[in-house]
Scaffold this motif. Structure first.
Motif, mmCIF file in Angstrom:
data_model
loop_
_atom_site.group_PDB
_atom_site.id
_atom_site.type_symbol
_atom_site.label_atom_id
_atom_site.label_comp_id
_atom_site.label_asym_id
_atom_site.label_seq_id
_atom_site.Cartn_x
_atom_site.Cartn_y
_atom_site.Cartn_z
ATOM 1 N N SER A 118 21.938 63.254 44.102
ATOM 2 C CA SER A 118 20.747 63.642 43.333
ATOM 3 C C SER A 118 20.908 63.246 41.869
ATOM 4 N N GLY A 119 19.856 62.656 41.331
ATOM 5 C CA GLY A 119 19.844 62.283 39.921
ATOM 6 C C GLY A 119 20.601 61.006 39.587
ATOM 7 N N LYS A 120 21.161 60.320 40.576
ATOM 8 C CA LYS A 120 21.920 59.086 40.361
ATOM 9 C C LYS A 120 21.131 57.892 40.891
ATOM 10 N N VAL A 121 21.306 56.750 40.253
ATOM 11 C CA VAL A 121 20.706 55.499 40.718
ATOM 12 C C VAL A 121 21.853 54.624 41.221
ATOM 13 N N ARG A 122 21.779 54.253 42.502
ATOM 14 C CA ARG A 122 22.882 53.521 43.135
ATOM 15 C C ARG A 122 22.346 52.407 44.019
ATOM 16 N N ARG A 123 23.254 51.471 44.324
ATOM 17 C CA ARG A 123 22.996 50.467 45.342
ATOM 18 C C ARG A 123 24.308 50.184 46.050
ATOM 19 N N LEU A 124 24.232 49.632 47.246
ATOM 20 C CA LEU A 124 25.411 49.253 48.007
ATOM 21 C C LEU A 124 25.866 47.859 47.587
ATOM 22 N N HIS A 125 27.167 47.684 47.531
ATOM 23 C CA HIS A 125 27.739 46.382 47.215
ATOM 24 C C HIS A 125 28.879 46.128 48.192
ATOM 25 N N GLN A 126 28.892 44.936 48.772
ATOM 26 C CA GLN A 126 29.952 44.566 49.708
ATOM 27 C C GLN A 126 31.141 43.976 48.951
ATOM 28 N N LEU A 127 32.339 44.385 49.342
ATOM 29 C CA LEU A 127 33.582 43.851 48.782
ATOM 30 C C LEU A 127 34.350 43.135 49.885
ATOM 31 N N LYS A 128 35.109 42.123 49.512
ATOM 32 C CA LYS A 128 35.919 41.330 50.447
ATOM 33 C C LYS A 128 37.391 41.485 50.113
ATOM 34 N N GLN A 129 38.214 41.677 51.153
ATOM 35 C CA GLN A 129 39.656 41.737 50.933
ATOM 36 C C GLN A 129 40.132 40.416 50.341
ATOM 37 N N SER A 130 40.963 40.516 49.314
ATOM 38 C CA SER A 130 41.491 39.326 48.631
ATOM 39 C C SER A 130 42.947 39.567 48.276
ATOM 40 N N TRP A 131 43.595 38.514 47.807
ATOM 41 C CA TRP A 131 45.002 38.601 47.401
ATOM 42 C C TRP A 131 45.102 38.144 45.956
ATOM 43 N N ARG A 132 45.718 38.981 45.122
ATOM 44 C CA ARG A 132 45.818 38.688 43.690
ATOM 45 C C ARG A 132 47.280 38.440 43.318
ATOM 46 N N VAL A 133 47.508 37.376 42.565
ATOM 47 C CA VAL A 133 48.847 37.037 42.076
ATOM 48 C C VAL A 133 48.765 36.681 40.591
ATOM 49 N N GLN A 134 49.900 36.719 39.975
ATOM 50 C CA GLN A 134 49.998 36.217 38.604
ATOM 51 C C GLN A 134 50.793 34.918 38.683
ATOM 52 N N VAL A 135 50.202 33.843 38.175
ATOM 53 C CA VAL A 135 50.855 32.536 38.167
ATOM 54 C C VAL A 135 51.481 32.355 36.785
ATOM 55 N N VAL A 136 52.787 32.160 36.794
ATOM 56 C CA VAL A 136 53.551 32.090 35.546
ATOM 57 C C VAL A 136 54.104 30.683 35.356
ATOM 58 N N ARG A 137 53.891 30.134 34.181
ATOM 59 C CA ARG A 137 54.488 28.842 33.816
ATOM 60 C C ARG A 137 55.646 29.126 32.865
ATOM 61 N N TRP A 138 56.755 28.417 33.063
ATOM 62 C CA TRP A 138 57.944 28.643 32.252
ATOM 63 C C TRP A 138 58.699 27.334 32.070
ATOM 64 N N LYS A 139 59.657 27.355 31.133
ATOM 65 C CA LYS A 139 60.496 26.177 30.921
ATOM 66 C C LYS A 139 61.860 26.607 30.408
ATOM 67 N N LYS A 147 70.674 27.809 30.512
ATOM 68 C CA LYS A 147 71.016 29.226 30.391
ATOM 69 C C LYS A 147 69.880 30.086 29.853
ATOM 70 N N LYS A 148 68.907 29.483 29.205
ATOM 71 C CA LYS A 148 67.814 30.273 28.645
ATOM 72 C C LYS A 148 66.480 29.673 29.044
ATOM 73 N N THR A 149 65.530 30.561 29.323
ATOM 74 C CA THR A 149 64.180 30.136 29.665
ATOM 75 C C THR A 149 63.178 30.950 28.859
ATOM 76 N N LYS A 150 61.935 30.491 28.870
ATOM 77 C CA LYS A 150 60.879 31.289 28.250
ATOM 78 C C LYS A 150 59.587 31.074 29.023
ATOM 79 N N GLU A 151 58.778 32.128 29.042
ATOM 80 C CA GLU A 151 57.480 32.053 29.696
ATOM 81 C C GLU A 151 56.527 31.330 28.762
ATOM 82 N N VAL A 152 55.873 30.296 29.283
ATOM 83 C CA VAL A 152 54.936 29.503 28.488
ATOM 84 C C VAL A 152 53.543 30.131 28.550
ATOM 85 N N SER A 153 53.122 30.541 29.759
ATOM 86 C CA SER A 153 51.816 31.167 29.932
ATOM 87 C C SER A 153 51.767 31.836 31.298
ATOM 88 N N ASN A 154 50.765 32.702 31.480
ATOM 89 C CA ASN A 154 50.545 33.288 32.796
ATOM 90 C C ASN A 154 49.066 33.587 32.956
#
Length: 175
Positions: free
Chosen positions: A120-141, A148-155
């Motif tokens: 009651s008193g709310k405005v709503r609609r249905l929305h469909q969601l899809k199962q997905s897979w989330r990762v973080q892609v990391v670039r390094w050098k 002996k030493k590395t550093k993260e360039v971006s992610n």
């Protein structure tokens, strides 16, 4: 016993087969790493649900809202490719590392039917969601040529829809 050792040593010296002790051990090869090359890996893979293109009409509660249509549900990757790693490589790594079958996009045409109660008193609609897979892609050098030493360039975080029929419907709204 002492005589035998002395004879053996004398024979080696006489034949010129004296081998320095250091020659028995191979010299340690200095490992060299390219400090200009950029490498990548994935971390933090986990399941998420991401919105598809399917929504119901808006409804003000109280009441029951129903989505019932034959439609094509579409879900796409959030990958923009601006990290310098190709989508097929990232998808292959998700398959190998997490045993998840994902893709750049996923579409299914079906007859969808879902119902939910709008408060009651709310405005709503249905929305469909899809199962997905989330990762973080990391670039390094490597930052030193001795590796002996590395550093993260971006992610960057990227999400890919799974190749299955796992969907969820939620009520979304505005006050």
């Amino acid at each position: 016993m002492r005589l035998r050792r002395g004879i053996a040593a004398g024979v080696l010296i006489a034949t010129g087969l004296v081998v320095p002790a250091a020659a028995n051990a191979a010299p340690a090869a200095a490992k060299k790493c390219d400090t200009k090359a950029v490498y990548w890996y994935e971390r933090g893979g986990h399941e998420v649900y991401v919105g598809t293109n399917l929504y119901s009409d808006w409804m003000e509660g109280p009441g029951r809202i129903t989505y019932q249509k034959t439609a094509t549900s579409e879900s796409n990757s959030s990958w923009s490719g601006d990290l310098g790693v190709s989508i097929p490589l990232v998808i292959a790594e998700i398959q190998n590392k997490y045993s998840k079958t994902v893709g750049k996009s996923h579409a299914v045409t079906d007859s969808w039917s879902y119902t939910a109660e709008v408060p009651s008193g709310k405005v709503r609609r249905l929305h469909q969601l899809k199962q997905s897979w989330r990762v973080q892609v990391v670039r390094w050098k490597y930052t030193t040529s001795d590796c002996k030493k590395t550093k993260e360039v971006s992610n960057k975080t990227a999400t890919f829809p799974t190749k299955n029929r796992d969907y969820m419907w939620i009520l979304v709204g505005r006050e």
